[in-house]
Design a protein around this motif. Sequence first.
Motif, short mmCIF file in Angstrom:
data_model
loop_
_atom_site.label_atom_id
_atom_site.label_comp_id
_atom_site.label_asym_id
_atom_site.label_seq_id
_atom_site.Cartn_x
_atom_site.Cartn_y
_atom_site.Cartn_z
N PHE A 169 -12.83 -25.34 21.28
CA PHE A 169 -11.54 -24.74 20.95
C PHE A 169 -10.57 -25.81 20.47
CE2 PHE A 169 -11.13 -26.21 25.27
CZ PHE A 169 -9.89 -26.82 25.26
N ALA A 170 -9.51 -25.35 19.84
CA ALA A 170 -8.34 -26.19 19.48
C ALA A 170 -7.12 -25.29 19.65
CB ALA A 170 -8.45 -26.70 18.06
N ILE A 171 -6.26 -25.60 20.64
CA ILE A 171 -5.08 -24.79 20.91
C ILE A 171 -3.84 -25.68 21.02
CG2 ILE A 171 -6.33 -22.91 22.05
CD1 ILE A 171 -5.34 -24.12 24.75
N THR A 172 -2.68 -25.08 20.82
CA THR A 172 -1.42 -25.79 20.92
C THR A 172 -0.92 -25.78 22.36
OG1 THR A 172 -0.83 -25.22 18.67
CG2 THR A 172 0.97 -25.83 20.12
N GLU A 173 -0.35 -26.90 22.77
CA GLU A 173 0.30 -27.03 24.08
C GLU A 173 1.70 -27.59 23.84
OE1 GLU A 173 0.10 -29.73 28.16
OE2 GLU A 173 -1.54 -29.83 26.73
N ALA A 197 6.06 -29.66 32.98
CA ALA A 197 5.83 -28.23 32.75
C ALA A 197 5.17 -28.11 31.39
CB ALA A 197 7.15 -27.47 32.78
N ASN A 198 4.21 -27.19 31.29
CA ASN A 198 3.54 -27.02 30.00
C ASN A 198 3.20 -25.57 29.74
OD1 ASN A 198 1.43 -26.74 31.77
ND2 ASN A 198 0.15 -28.29 30.86
N LEU A 199 2.96 -25.28 28.49
CA LEU A 199 2.62 -23.94 28.04
C LEU A 199 1.46 -24.07 27.07
CD1 LEU A 199 3.45 -20.90 27.83
CD2 LEU A 199 4.89 -21.59 25.90
N HIS A 200 0.39 -23.32 27.32
CA HIS A 200 -0.79 -23.32 26.46
C HIS A 200 -0.92 -21.95 25.81
CE1 HIS A 200 -1.92 -26.34 29.52
NE2 HIS A 200 -2.55 -26.92 28.53
N ALA A 210 9.53 -34.54 25.55
CA ALA A 210 8.94 -33.27 25.12
C ALA A 210 7.86 -33.59 24.09
CB ALA A 210 10.00 -32.36 24.52
N ALA A 211 6.78 -32.82 24.14
CA ALA A 211 5.69 -33.05 23.20
C ALA A 211 5.05 -31.73 22.80
CB ALA A 211 4.63 -33.96 23.82
N ARG A 212 4.63 -31.68 21.54
CA ARG A 212 3.74 -30.61 21.08
C ARG A 212 2.42 -31.29 20.81
NH1 ARG A 212 5.19 -27.15 15.90
NH2 ARG A 212 5.12 -29.26 15.02
N LEU A 213 1.36 -30.74 21.39
CA LEU A 213 0.04 -31.35 21.30
C LEU A 213 -0.98 -30.32 20.85
CD1 LEU A 213 1.24 -31.89 24.53
CD2 LEU A 213 -0.07 -33.91 24.03
N VAL A 214 -2.07 -30.79 20.31
CA VAL A 214 -3.23 -29.93 20.06
C VAL A 214 -4.30 -30.38 21.05
CG1 VAL A 214 -5.02 -29.23 18.43
CG2 VAL A 214 -2.68 -29.60 17.63
N GLY A 266 -9.43 -33.44 24.81
CA GLY A 266 -8.64 -34.45 24.12
C GLY A 266 -7.32 -33.85 23.67
N TRP A 267 -6.32 -34.71 23.57
CA TRP A 267 -4.98 -34.29 23.16
C TRP A 267 -4.57 -35.06 21.94
CZ3 TRP A 267 -6.31 -35.60 28.14
CH2 TRP A 267 -6.18 -34.61 29.12
#
Length: 85
Positions: free
Chosen positions: A52-56, A71-74, A29-33, A15-16
């Motif tokens: 887990f819970a991480i930022t993307e 494009a994304n970064l985890h 652009a988005a910052r997601l958990v 889930g995001w």
Amino acid sequence: MASAMGSLEAVPDLGWEVTDFAVDGDNLAARLVNRGTPVKPWLGVEPTGKSFAITEFAVYRVLDGRYTHMANLHDAELLKKQLHG
């Protein structure tokens, strides 16, 4: 980068939660958990049965109502720490 389908196969309950969102013309652009429990390797990390819970951070380009680039970064290091202690 993991595809959406590949991510959902590896983490069926993925889930995001969008925490920040910005639009500049055709660019988004988005910052997601991201939260979930992997059942297959994901982002290079083996599953352990833990969640887990991480930022993307993700950037998208839209043309004629369709995504043309993403494009994304985890935070894979935090993922590894949460799953493997």
